[in-house]
Design a protein around this motif. Structure first.
Motif, PDB file in Angstrom:
ATOM      1  N   GLN A   2      48.559  55.620  39.286  1.00  0.00           N
ATOM      2  CA  GLN A   2      47.326  55.297  39.407  1.00  0.00           C
ATOM      3  C   GLN A   2      47.088  53.825  38.600  1.00  0.00           C
ATOM      4  OE1 GLN A   2      44.994  58.636  37.868  1.00  0.00           O
ATOM      5  NE2 GLN A   2      44.476  59.127  40.112  1.00  0.00           N
ATOM      6  N   LEU A   3      46.241  52.778  39.101  1.00  0.00           N
ATOM      7  CA  LEU A   3      46.206  51.467  38.836  1.00  0.00           C
ATOM      8  C   LEU A   3      44.955  51.109  38.509  1.00  0.00           C
ATOM      9  CD1 LEU A   3      48.450  49.942  41.364  1.00  0.00           C
ATOM     10  CD2 LEU A   3      49.238  50.639  39.164  1.00  0.00           C
ATOM     11  N   GLN A   4      44.494  50.661  37.386  1.00  0.00           N
ATOM     12  CA  GLN A   4      43.392  50.300  36.889  1.00  0.00           C
ATOM     13  C   GLN A   4      43.415  48.860  36.500  1.00  0.00           C
ATOM     14  OE1 GLN A   4      40.639  52.358  36.620  1.00  0.00           O
ATOM     15  NE2 GLN A   4      39.155  50.537  36.039  1.00  0.00           N
ATOM     16  N   ALA A   5      42.716  47.724  37.151  1.00  0.00           N
ATOM     17  CA  ALA A   5      42.491  46.391  37.056  1.00  0.00           C
ATOM     18  C   ALA A   5      41.522  46.004  36.311  1.00  0.00           C
ATOM     19  CB  ALA A   5      42.711  45.486  38.555  1.00  0.00           C
ATOM     20  N   SER A   6      41.568  45.000  35.397  1.00  0.00           N
ATOM     21  CA  SER A   6      40.522  44.546  34.567  1.00  0.00           C
ATOM     22  C   SER A   6      40.695  43.113  34.419  1.00  0.00           C
ATOM     23  CB  SER A   6      40.252  45.350  33.130  1.00  0.00           C
ATOM     24  OG  SER A   6      41.621  45.149  32.509  1.00  0.00           O
ATOM     25  N   GLY A   7      39.742  42.367  33.670  1.00  0.00           N
ATOM     26  CA  GLY A   7      39.598  41.082  33.218  1.00  0.00           C
ATOM     27  C   GLY A   7      39.037  39.955  34.082  1.00  0.00           C
ATOM     28  N   GLY A   8      38.506  40.385  35.174  1.00  0.00           N
ATOM     29  CA  GLY A   8      37.851  39.488  36.079  1.00  0.00           C
ATOM     30  C   GLY A   8      36.564  38.843  35.414  1.00  0.00           C
ATOM     31  N   GLY A   9      36.110  37.878  36.258  1.00  0.00           N
ATOM     32  CA  GLY A   9      34.850  37.305  35.362  1.00  0.00           C
ATOM     33  C   GLY A   9      34.262  36.131  36.273  1.00  0.00           C
ATOM     34  N   LEU A  10      33.682  35.248  35.359  1.00  0.00           N
ATOM     35  CA  LEU A  10      33.015  33.960  36.057  1.00  0.00           C
ATOM     36  C   LEU A  10      33.451  32.843  35.172  1.00  0.00           C
ATOM     37  CD1 LEU A  10      31.317  32.108  37.746  1.00  0.00           C
ATOM     38  CD2 LEU A  10      29.385  32.801  36.266  1.00  0.00           C
ATOM     39  N   MET A  33      55.878  45.411  40.978  1.00  0.00           N
ATOM     40  CA  MET A  33      54.374  45.282  40.760  1.00  0.00           C
ATOM     41  C   MET A  33      54.004  44.169  41.385  1.00  0.00           C
ATOM     42  SD  MET A  33      53.231  48.062  39.456  1.00  0.00           S
ATOM     43  CE  MET A  33      51.763  47.499  39.072  1.00  0.00           C
ATOM     44  N   GLY A  34      52.596  44.050  42.066  1.00  0.00           N
ATOM     45  CA  GLY A  34      52.281  42.562  42.566  1.00  0.00           C
ATOM     46  C   GLY A  34      50.680  42.569  42.479  1.00  0.00           C
ATOM     47  N   TRP A  35      50.346  41.499  42.921  1.00  0.00           N
ATOM     48  CA  TRP A  35      48.873  40.928  42.809  1.00  0.00           C
ATOM     49  C   TRP A  35      48.510  40.597  44.201  1.00  0.00           C
ATOM     50  CZ3 TRP A  35      45.311  42.412  39.017  1.00  0.00           C
ATOM     51  CH2 TRP A  35      45.632  42.636  37.794  1.00  0.00           C
ATOM     52  N   TYR A 110      50.452  51.719  46.581  1.00  0.00           N
ATOM     53  CA  TYR A 110      49.563  52.161  45.690  1.00  0.00           C
ATOM     54  C   TYR A 110      48.659  50.991  45.326  1.00  0.00           C
ATOM     55  CZ  TYR A 110      52.075  56.283  44.785  1.00  0.00           C
ATOM     56  OH  TYR A 110      53.039  57.369  44.887  1.00  0.00           O
ATOM     57  N   TRP A 111      47.498  51.097  45.255  1.00  0.00           N
ATOM     58  CA  TRP A 111      46.547  49.925  45.033  1.00  0.00           C
ATOM     59  C   TRP A 111      45.517  50.262  43.848  1.00  0.00           C
ATOM     60  CZ3 TRP A 111      46.602  45.454  47.698  1.00  0.00           C
ATOM     61  CH2 TRP A 111      47.421  45.462  48.761  1.00  0.00           C
ATOM     62  N   GLY A 112      45.309  49.186  42.983  1.00  0.00           N
ATOM     63  CA  GLY A 112      44.087  49.471  42.043  1.00  0.00           C
ATOM     64  C   GLY A 112      42.813  49.168  42.792  1.00  0.00           C
ATOM     65  N   GLN A 113      41.508  49.129  41.854  1.00  0.00           N
ATOM     66  CA  GLN A 113      40.325  49.348  42.402  1.00  0.00           C
ATOM     67  C   GLN A 113      39.839  47.796  42.849  1.00  0.00           C
ATOM     68  OE1 GLN A 113      40.912  49.186  39.340  1.00  0.00           O
ATOM     69  NE2 GLN A 113      39.251  48.493  38.404  1.00  0.00           N
ATOM     70  N   GLY A 114      40.699  46.835  42.204  1.00  0.00           N
ATOM     71  CA  GLY A 114      39.996  45.388  42.395  1.00  0.00           C
ATOM     72  C   GLY A 114      39.232  44.655  41.234  1.00  0.00           C
ATOM     73  N   THR A 115      39.376  43.657  40.806  1.00  0.00           N
ATOM     74  CA  THR A 115      38.196  43.076  39.929  1.00  0.00           C
ATOM     75  C   THR A 115      37.967  41.841  40.542  1.00  0.00           C
ATOM     76  OG1 THR A 115      38.310  42.342  37.632  1.00  0.00           O
ATOM     77  CG2 THR A 115      40.316  42.115  38.666  1.00  0.00           C
ATOM     78  N   GLN A 116      36.539  41.368  40.380  1.00  0.00           N
ATOM     79  CA  GLN A 116      36.173  40.071  40.869  1.00  0.00           C
ATOM     80  C   GLN A 116      36.470  38.763  40.165  1.00  0.00           C
ATOM     81  OE1 GLN A 116      34.234  39.669  43.670  1.00  0.00           O
ATOM     82  NE2 GLN A 116      34.429  37.420  43.210  1.00  0.00           N
ATOM     83  N   VAL A 117      36.716  37.805  40.549  1.00  0.00           N
ATOM     84  CA  VAL A 117      36.982  36.585  39.827  1.00  0.00           C
ATOM     85  C   VAL A 117      36.293  35.558  40.513  1.00  0.00           C
ATOM     86  CG1 VAL A 117      38.784  34.818  39.493  1.00  0.00           C
ATOM     87  CG2 VAL A 117      39.542  37.244  39.045  1.00  0.00           C
ATOM     88  N   THR A 118      35.261  34.739  39.836  1.00  0.00           N
ATOM     89  CA  THR A 118      34.590  33.957  40.764  1.00  0.00           C
ATOM     90  C   THR A 118      34.623  32.540  39.815  1.00  0.00           C
ATOM     91  OG1 THR A 118      32.851  35.713  40.913  1.00  0.00           O
ATOM     92  CG2 THR A 118      32.305  33.319  41.308  1.00  0.00           C
TER      93      THR A 118
END
Length: 121
Positions: A2-10, A33-35, A110-118
């Motif tokens: 299971q994968l948990q992504a974090s760290g996104g933002g504006l 591993m990849g993005w 396997y995929w993580g849930q995604g994190t938004q980068v703006t």
């Protein structure tokens, strides 16, 4: 796994962000591993991938020289350091894992849930 992504933002253009992806399970070091990222109205695209040991990494031409992938197998975590960000980097970023290298860049298991980068201009 299971994968948990974090760290996104504006962030403003030219700025930096670091994404993290924490993996569960005891066999993290056996996974490539990849993005990936998906911008609004576009298909999901490969960004970067890293081998088991972390010695080798591969990048899409659009991010080469600006993004750096790394991993810490002791912490079951993969990172994506993004520098010199551009508005066109705006997307939801997903981490992915697979034990087969040729599958990782196309259809990872396997995929993580995604994190938004703006990135604002």
């Amino acid at each position: 796994v299971q994968l948990q992504a974090s760290g996104g933002g504006l962030v403003q253009a030219g700025g930096s962000l670091r994404l993290s992806c924490a993996a569960s399970g005891r066999t993290f070091s056996s996974y490539f591993m990849g993005w990936f990222r998906q911008a609004p109205g576009k298909e999901r695209e490969f960004v970067t991938a890293i081998t088991w040991s972390g010695r080798n990494a591969y990048y899409a031409d659009s991010v080469k020289g600006r993004f750096t992938i790394s991993r810490d197998n002791a912490k079951n975590t993969v990172y994506l350091q993004m520098d010199s960000l551009k508005p066109e980097d705006t997307a939801v970023y997903y981490c992915a894992a697979d034990q087969a290298w040729d599958r990782l860049s196309t259809f990872p298991q396997y995929w993580g849930q995604g994190t938004q980068v703006t990135v604002s201009s």
